[in-house]
Design a protein around this motif. Structure first.
Motif, PDB file in Angstrom:
ATOM      1  N   ARG A 117      -7.922 -17.586 -50.840  1.00  0.00           N
ATOM      2  CA  ARG A 117      -6.796 -16.644 -50.875  1.00  0.00           C
ATOM      3  C   ARG A 117      -6.537 -15.910 -49.571  1.00  0.00           C
ATOM      4  N   TYR A 118      -7.555 -15.783 -48.741  1.00  0.00           N
ATOM      5  CA  TYR A 118      -7.422 -14.976 -47.535  1.00  0.00           C
ATOM      6  C   TYR A 118      -7.824 -15.772 -46.302  1.00  0.00           C
ATOM      7  N   ARG A 119      -7.512 -15.199 -45.140  1.00  0.00           N
ATOM      8  CA  ARG A 119      -7.833 -15.875 -43.884  1.00  0.00           C
ATOM      9  C   ARG A 119      -9.334 -16.013 -43.687  1.00  0.00           C
ATOM     10  N   LEU A 120     -10.098 -14.962 -43.992  1.00  0.00           N
ATOM     11  CA  LEU A 120     -11.537 -14.969 -43.755  1.00  0.00           C
ATOM     12  C   LEU A 120     -12.290 -15.424 -44.992  1.00  0.00           C
ATOM     13  N   PRO A 121     -13.452 -16.044 -44.809  1.00  0.00           N
ATOM     14  CA  PRO A 121     -14.249 -16.476 -45.963  1.00  0.00           C
ATOM     15  C   PRO A 121     -14.634 -15.304 -46.861  1.00  0.00           C
ATOM     16  N   GLU A 122     -14.749 -15.575 -48.151  1.00  0.00           N
ATOM     17  CA  GLU A 122     -15.177 -14.545 -49.083  1.00  0.00           C
ATOM     18  C   GLU A 122     -16.556 -14.015 -48.739  1.00  0.00           C
ATOM     19  N   THR A 123     -17.393 -14.847 -48.151  1.00  0.00           N
ATOM     20  CA  THR A 123     -18.706 -14.391 -47.710  1.00  0.00           C
ATOM     21  C   THR A 123     -18.576 -13.267 -46.685  1.00  0.00           C
ATOM     22  N   THR A 124     -17.692 -13.450 -45.722  1.00  0.00           N
ATOM     23  CA  THR A 124     -17.471 -12.435 -44.702  1.00  0.00           C
ATOM     24  C   THR A 124     -16.863 -11.184 -45.305  1.00  0.00           C
ATOM     25  N   ARG A 125     -15.907 -11.356 -46.185  1.00  0.00           N
ATOM     26  CA  ARG A 125     -15.218 -10.216 -46.791  1.00  0.00           C
ATOM     27  C   ARG A 125     -16.164  -9.368 -47.637  1.00  0.00           C
ATOM     28  N   THR A 126     -16.997 -10.018 -48.447  1.00  0.00           N
ATOM     29  CA  THR A 126     -17.908  -9.254 -49.303  1.00  0.00           C
ATOM     30  C   THR A 126     -19.014  -8.590 -48.498  1.00  0.00           C
ATOM     31  N   ALA A 127     -19.521  -9.278 -47.467  1.00  0.00           N
ATOM     32  CA  ALA A 127     -20.551  -8.669 -46.623  1.00  0.00           C
ATOM     33  C   ALA A 127     -19.983  -7.481 -45.855  1.00  0.00           C
ATOM     34  N   ASP A 128     -18.746  -7.606 -45.376  1.00  0.00           N
ATOM     35  CA  ASP A 128     -18.102  -6.497 -44.671  1.00  0.00           C
ATOM     36  C   ASP A 128     -17.928  -5.303 -45.603  1.00  0.00           C
ATOM     37  N   ARG A 129     -17.538  -5.563 -46.851  1.00  0.00           N
ATOM     38  CA  ARG A 129     -17.342  -4.477 -47.815  1.00  0.00           C
ATOM     39  C   ARG A 129     -18.666  -3.759 -48.096  1.00  0.00           C
ATOM     40  N   LEU A 130     -19.732  -4.549 -48.286  1.00  0.00           N
ATOM     41  CA  LEU A 130     -21.043  -3.949 -48.537  1.00  0.00           C
ATOM     42  C   LEU A 130     -21.496  -3.146 -47.327  1.00  0.00           C
ATOM     43  N   CYS A 131     -21.240  -3.660 -46.147  1.00  0.00           N
ATOM     44  CA  CYS A 131     -21.638  -2.974 -44.922  1.00  0.00           C
ATOM     45  C   CYS A 131     -20.906  -1.635 -44.794  1.00  0.00           C
ATOM     46  N   ARG A 132     -19.604  -1.641 -45.096  1.00  0.00           N
ATOM     47  CA  ARG A 132     -18.830  -0.407 -45.012  1.00  0.00           C
ATOM     48  C   ARG A 132     -19.322   0.625 -46.027  1.00  0.00           C
TER      49      ARG A 132
END
Length: 238
Positions: free
Chosen positions: A213-228
């Motif tokens: 659905r998005y430009r970036l992999p879901e792995t990157t998106r979820t890790a970024d969210r957890l990091c934030r």
């Protein structure tokens, strides 16, 4: 199931996991570890679990590393962990792994599962010395690893076609070091490169599977969210 702590013992993560004392020493470590990279793979064609990794820096100087493990079929998060440490090296382009690998390993060790594939928010072979973060982390863990960068670190390329799945070769000094991959129609591409124990063709397929659905992999998106989230918690008063 073996723990991520045993990855370090089995694969000698002490080499390159402890920060070198100078830029010259760091480059020497990269040169020492680079021959250990498996650029052929082919790697898992149907991984059951895929992990994303990301880092953030707190105002007080701490480095927070987040790892999320996704079910590769549903892309639901099935495990996650956060590691906290201090940047282990100065901010030097091409040597970011030495700042981040110790904290990333600490996060990996807190997982209860061992992912089949690591997806780094960064580069692997597409690096001035052909040893980016994805290569470094792959060698010290022994796990199949790929890098997916938002922006290029090295290389030249022709723009891929506008359709999702289109790609062009990323070349540097006459070598193909990755692919410039369109993950969404008409959206800026990402930069995919092999880290360890993966083929470039397989890495490309895995990134497309992780970007429904998005430009970036879901792995990157979820890790970024957890990091934030971890960063916000760490910076709360008291």
């Amino acid at each position: 199931m073996k723990s991520s702590g045993s990855w370090r013992a089995a694969h000698g993560a002490g080499v390159g996991a402890v920060g070198p004392g100078s830029v010259a020493e760091a480059v020497d470590v990269q040169e020492e570890l680079r021959p250990l990279v498996d650029l052929v793979g082919p790697g898992p064609s149907a991984p059951a679990t895929v992990a994303g990794l990301d880092v953030a820096y707190a105002e007080r100087g701490d480095l927070l590393a987040a790892v999320t493990v996704l079910d590769a079929r549903t892309l639901a998060v099935v495990d996650s962990a956060v590691g906290v440490g201090r940047p282990a090296f100065d901010y030097v382009p091409g040597l970011f792994a030495f700042r981040e690998v110790p904290a990333l390993l600490a996060a990996l060790e807190r997982l209860t599962t061992v992912p089949d594939l690591l997806v780094c928010d960064g580069h692997g072979l597409a690096h001035p010395r052909r040893f980016g973060l994805a290569c470094h982390l792959g060698v010290v863990t022994g796990l199949p690893t790929i890098g997916v960068g938002k922006t290029p670190l090295v290389g030249t390329w022709d723009p891929p076609s506008a359709e999702r799945g289109s790609w062009s070769s990323l070349r540097d000094g006459g070598d193909v070091v990755g692919r410039v991959l369109r993950t969404r129609d008409g959206v800026k591409p990402v930069f995919v490169s092999v880290g360890h124990r993966m083929s470039l063709e397989n890495a490309t397929g895995q990134v497309l599977a992780l970007t429904p659905r998005y430009r970036l992999p879901e792995t990157t998106r979820t890790a970024d969210r957890l990091c934030r989230d971890a960063l916000a918690e760490a910076e709360q008063p008291g």
